[in-house]
Design a protein around this motif. Sequence first.
Motif, PDB file in Angstrom:
ATOM      1  N   THR A  16      36.915  37.708  33.551  1.00 24.74           N
ATOM      2  CA  THR A  16      37.822  36.620  33.227  1.00 24.74           C
ATOM      3  C   THR A  16      37.484  36.128  31.831  1.00 24.74           C
ATOM      4  N   HIS A  17      38.492  35.882  31.003  1.00 21.72           N
ATOM      5  CA  HIS A  17      38.240  35.456  29.624  1.00 21.72           C
ATOM      6  C   HIS A  17      37.298  34.264  29.594  1.00 21.72           C
ATOM      7  N   PRO A  18      36.276  34.256  28.727  1.00 21.34           N
ATOM      8  CA  PRO A  18      36.004  35.248  27.685  1.00 21.34           C
ATOM      9  C   PRO A  18      35.051  36.363  28.098  1.00 21.34           C
ATOM     10  N   MET A  19      34.635  36.375  29.366  1.00 22.16           N
ATOM     11  CA  MET A  19      33.642  37.359  29.784  1.00 22.16           C
ATOM     12  C   MET A  19      34.313  38.626  30.315  1.00 22.16           C
ATOM     13  N   THR A  20      35.014  39.322  29.407  1.00 26.79           N
ATOM     14  CA  THR A  20      35.621  40.614  29.725  1.00 26.79           C
ATOM     15  C   THR A  20      34.947  41.692  28.885  1.00 26.79           C
ATOM     16  N   ALA A  21      35.109  42.945  29.325  1.00 29.91           N
ATOM     17  CA  ALA A  21      34.525  44.053  28.565  1.00 29.91           C
ATOM     18  C   ALA A  21      35.138  44.137  27.173  1.00 29.91           C
TER      19      ALA A  21
END
Length: 448
Positions: A16-21
């Motif tokens: 989930t933004h901001p913790m995406t690849a």
Amino acid sequence: MRKLFGTDGVRGTANTHPMTAEMALRIGAAVGRYFRRDSSGAHRVVIGKDTRLSGYMFENALTAGLTSTGMNVLLLGPVPTPAVGLMTRSMRADLGVMISASHNPAEDNGIKFFGPDGYKLSDQAEIEIEKLIEEGVRPAQAQNIGRARRVDDARFRYGERVKSSLPRDLRLDGLKVVIDCANGAAHRTAPEVLWELGADVIPVGVSPDGKNINLGCGSTQPLVAAETVVAHGAHVGICLDGDADRVVMIDETGAVADGDQLMALLASRWAAEGQLKGGALVATVMSNLGLERHLAGSGLRLERTAVGDRYVVERMREGGYNLGGEQSGHIVMSDYATTGDGLMAGLHFLAEMVLSGRPASDLARQFDPVPQLLKNVRFDAGQDPLDLQEVKRAIADAESALNGKGRLLIRKSGTEPLIRVMAECEDEGLLERTVDSVVGAVMGAVSA
């Protein structure tokens, strides 16, 4: 103003933004550009992580972004956060990266950065990196793409550094110690270090499966460790969080001591030995008023900062102080480490038990804390309840009620969408009414 970075790097729910690849790749590329901008030639970055399942994804994405800009990547695997600060300096790297959401649940993750000096990046550096993220990836020429390789002995190097902070002849023989590693980054290192020092080790939270980090264990949930201390007749318990940069202690009765009590102990001991620089301890606005009074009674000062161990470290470096931390258990001993180190702080508590011959229950209660109440209110992204007039009025009324009797602290969490309402007051009835009045106003604003 920073948009991605909070008080401790970038953090959020995985995928989930901001913790995406995708974002991790862009962050890696931006940080690579930032640290390569002033020079050419070989550059290197070390990357550590905790035991979250999503750590594999972010490790690969960051590696791709960094190598695309010409950075050579050294992968440390699961190691405590302070190990990344150590390895960044010892391996002469331009940058250190820790993939962890610290004490948060397994579905969250985060990315923390260390500069070449082993210290966390400043606010200004993070602002500049965010600008580079917005500009997008600028890859290096094909012949300049970086390489990646594994470093297999990082946790051993870290373990030796932690032990070296103690007197060389000090051993923990005869001391029965419960160590709760929160199924996190120190699940192998911490028990090994204690065993090497001679302790009888009872491990808890040392079976990570990618999804159980901080689950029912660790510094934020120490009940199992406390029960284990009592059940096994242990002398003391050490509870770390998921990335082992914070600690709480448990005495032989199962009582829990937070970072304030541990800092009070260390400050008193170091002052008596002439080792406390500047005659002061650095802590955040969250530390208990009782700590401040305790230090003043010994002729010592409490220097307060904003919440976040990196703000503590910045003040320590500015003022030349060598001891600081947070009530939550980040303990920074700058003579030995560049950031909070839960295992190291726990070992120094054990050292005091050995040197003084006193039980943990004596050492873990350095002062009587002023009654303190903290409540959190979750809000949706895009909201700012603290800007609303009804909330401002409730805060002003609460401050008026506490005037001369205590203190009130309202702040946004830097790692989660939470408003934290904290107050201290000797009158516990007034304390509860004051906090509840502000919480009620914020909850009304959030639900409106």
